[in-house]
Design an enzyme around this catalytic site. Structure first.
Site, PDB file in Angstrom:
ATOM      1  N   HIS A 177      -1.713   7.904  -0.673  1.00  0.00           N
ATOM      2  CA  HIS A 177      -0.387   8.368  -1.072  1.00  0.00           C
ATOM      3  C   HIS A 177      -0.339   9.885  -1.262  1.00  0.00           C
ATOM      4  O   HIS A 177       0.649  10.419  -1.755  1.00  0.00           O
ATOM      5  CB  HIS A 177       0.073   7.663  -2.350  1.00  0.00           C
ATOM      6  CG  HIS A 177       0.554   6.277  -2.110  1.00  0.00           C
ATOM      7  ND1 HIS A 177       1.068   5.460  -3.103  1.00  0.00           N
ATOM      8  CD2 HIS A 177       0.596   5.527  -0.972  1.00  0.00           C
ATOM      9  CE1 HIS A 177       1.406   4.282  -2.586  1.00  0.00           C
ATOM     10  NE2 HIS A 177       1.128   4.306  -1.301  1.00  0.00           N
TER      11      HIS A 177
ATOM     12  N   ARG B 288      -0.403   3.387   6.732  1.00  0.00           N
ATOM     13  CA  ARG B 288       0.144   2.296   5.921  1.00  0.00           C
ATOM     14  C   ARG B 288       0.251   1.009   6.729  1.00  0.00           C
ATOM     15  O   ARG B 288       0.044  -0.093   6.201  1.00  0.00           O
ATOM     16  CB  ARG B 288       1.520   2.716   5.396  1.00  0.00           C
ATOM     17  CG  ARG B 288       2.161   1.714   4.443  1.00  0.00           C
ATOM     18  CD  ARG B 288       3.324   2.371   3.716  1.00  0.00           C
ATOM     19  NE  ARG B 288       3.984   1.442   2.810  1.00  0.00           N
ATOM     20  CZ  ARG B 288       5.171   0.888   3.032  1.00  0.00           C
ATOM     21  NH1 ARG B 288       5.836   1.183   4.143  1.00  0.00           N
ATOM     22  NH2 ARG B 288       5.708   0.068   2.167  1.00  0.00           N
TER      23      ARG B 288
ATOM     24  N   HIS C  35      -1.136  -2.638   5.599  1.00  0.00           N
ATOM     25  CA  HIS C  35      -0.294  -3.835   5.497  1.00  0.00           C
ATOM     26  C   HIS C  35      -0.759  -4.933   6.461  1.00  0.00           C
ATOM     27  O   HIS C  35      -0.487  -6.110   6.223  1.00  0.00           O
ATOM     28  CB  HIS C  35       1.166  -3.478   5.767  1.00  0.00           C
ATOM     29  CG  HIS C  35       1.851  -2.894   4.574  1.00  0.00           C
ATOM     30  ND1 HIS C  35       3.050  -3.351   4.079  1.00  0.00           N
ATOM     31  CD2 HIS C  35       1.489  -1.868   3.751  1.00  0.00           C
ATOM     32  CE1 HIS C  35       3.400  -2.646   3.010  1.00  0.00           C
ATOM     33  NE2 HIS C  35       2.468  -1.735   2.804  1.00  0.00           N
ATOM     34  N   ASP C  36      -1.434  -4.562   7.512  1.00  0.00           N
ATOM     35  CA  ASP C  36      -2.009  -5.566   8.404  1.00  0.00           C
ATOM     36  C   ASP C  36      -3.227  -6.217   7.762  1.00  0.00           C
ATOM     37  O   ASP C  36      -3.324  -7.439   7.690  1.00  0.00           O
ATOM     38  CB  ASP C  36      -2.394  -4.928   9.740  1.00  0.00           C
ATOM     39  CG  ASP C  36      -2.916  -5.945  10.741  1.00  0.00           C
ATOM     40  OD1 ASP C  36      -2.296  -7.032  10.854  1.00  0.00           O
ATOM     41  OD2 ASP C  36      -3.924  -5.670  11.405  1.00  0.00           O
TER      42      ASP C  36
ATOM     43  N   ASN D 226       7.591  -5.251   3.766  1.00  0.00           N
ATOM     44  CA  ASN D 226       7.636  -4.628   5.092  1.00  0.00           C
ATOM     45  C   ASN D 226       9.044  -4.288   5.574  1.00  0.00           C
ATOM     46  O   ASN D 226       9.245  -3.286   6.270  1.00  0.00           O
ATOM     47  CB  ASN D 226       6.980  -5.546   6.126  1.00  0.00           C
ATOM     48  CG  ASN D 226       5.496  -5.740   5.871  1.00  0.00           C
ATOM     49  OD1 ASN D 226       4.848  -4.888   5.277  1.00  0.00           O
ATOM     50  ND2 ASN D 226       4.960  -6.869   6.326  1.00  0.00           N
TER      51      ASN D 226
ATOM     52  N   ASP E 278       3.511  12.784  -2.700  1.00  0.00           N
ATOM     53  CA  ASP E 278       2.732  13.892  -3.250  1.00  0.00           C
ATOM     54  C   ASP E 278       3.621  15.127  -3.237  1.00  0.00           C
ATOM     55  O   ASP E 278       3.941  15.665  -2.177  1.00  0.00           O
ATOM     56  CB  ASP E 278       1.475  14.109  -2.390  1.00  0.00           C
ATOM     57  CG  ASP E 278       0.662  15.330  -2.800  1.00  0.00           C
ATOM     58  OD1 ASP E 278       1.084  16.055  -3.712  1.00  0.00           O
ATOM     59  OD2 ASP E 278      -0.393  15.552  -2.192  1.00  0.00           O
TER      60      ASP E 278
END
Length: 320
Positions: A193, A62, A66-67, A94, A240
């Site tokens: 996810h 993740r 996000h980067d 974040n 999950d």
């Protein structure tokens, strides 16, 4: 005239080479000579981190996402705030959510010991994401390398570019399209996810207010996520429900069964244009894996800094 033509051709060749390099500097063997043990160093540290905490694999994956979604894959998400510098860590998507920074610090220290000043934090993020997937039973692929680290960050871009868990399908499609990623890329990347956890505050409305959710599933989530905002906000639930620490296609099986934890998860299978892709991935794990690899490589190509741009940070948290 002959010599002039030869000179012209030589100059054109040099220009073409330079232009070509500006668009093709990422390559799996970028550190083959300058840091030959890089991949084994990163792999060993990721393995230790996930052995200590299974969730860390999802967190590192993740972190890379996000980067890359904020001005490209440039390591900007790793920069700490200072009195004179505002980074991305405290942006809404974040803050109190993105994690794994300490693991990246450990990996960077090990890499610096072997190859000081050579490997970027941005590339360490990319390798760590791949190794996390592999450690949790997912596929392997060659990571393209050669990124350099940003000397800037953008909290505003982090707030606007990273799709929130409340996103509907059209918002998700737009967010990914803005990064040059297709609808298929979006669905495949959402399959990440299949590992990891989410905080109660991100799925409270889904389990209490939404109709397109399996009632047994929502009821299993409610005891650990009270309906009153502010109560249990940071309590965690697996994204999950079937295999939360194994990288597989169960995420898509869950969506077909209306057991997506986040609103943005279930939006992928809710009578819209992505239903057929989700259905295919739920029945054909090989198709998901191949498309996930393709999408991860494509995401890693988002606006990398190369050549003389940016820098190679000694400490991923601060500028040199």
């Amino acid at each position: 005239m002959a010599s002039f033509s030869g000179l012209a051709l030589t100059l054109l060749s040099v220009v073409a080479l330079l232009l070509g390099n500006s668009h093709a500097q990422l390559t799996p063997n970028f550190y083959e000579d300058s840091c030959p043990d890089l991949l084994s160093i990163v792999q060993a540290q990721v393995e230790i981190a996930i052995k200590n905490e299974k969730r860390m694999g999802a967190s590192l994956l993740r972190l890379f996402f996000h980067d890359c979604f904020v001005n490209g894959c440039d390591g900007s998400v790793l920069l700490d705030d200072t009195p004179a510098f505002v980074g991305e860590k405290n942006a809404a998507p974040n803050a109190n959510s993105v994690r794994g920074f300490e693991v990246i610090d450990v990996i960077k220290a090990a890499v610096e010991e072997a190859c000081p000043g050579v490997v970027s934090c941005a590339d360490i993020l990319a390798i760590s994401a791949r190794d996390s997937v592999v450690q949790l039973g997912g596929p392997d692929w060659q990571v393209k390398l050669g990124r350099r680290d940003a000397r800037t960050a953008s909290q505003a871009a982090a707030n606007s570019s990273i799709p929130p868990p409340t996103s509907n399908l059209s918002e998700l499609i737009s967010s990914y399209a803005a990064q040059g990623l297709s609808v298929q890329d979006m669905v495949a990347l959402s399959g990440a996810h299949t590992i990891g956890k989410a905080r109660c505050t991100t799925f409270r409305n889904r389990i209490y207010e939404e109709a397109n959710i399996d009632s047994f599933f929502s009821n299993t989530r409610k005891p650990n996520c009270p309906g009153t905002p502010g109560q249990g906000d940071d309590n965690l639930a697996p994204l999950d429900i079937q295999t939360p620490t194994r990288f597989d296609n169960s995420y898509f099986v869950n969506l077909v069964a209306r057991k997506g934890l986040l609103h943005s998860d279930q939006a992928l299978f809710n009578g819209g244009s992505t239903d057929t892709i989700v259905q295919n991935y739920s029945q054909n794990p090989d198709a998901f894996i191949q498309d996930f690899i393709t999408a991860m490589i494509k995401m890693g190509d988002i606006k990398p800094l190369t050549g003389c741009s940016g820098e190679i940070r000694t400490n991923c948290r601060r500028l040199n």
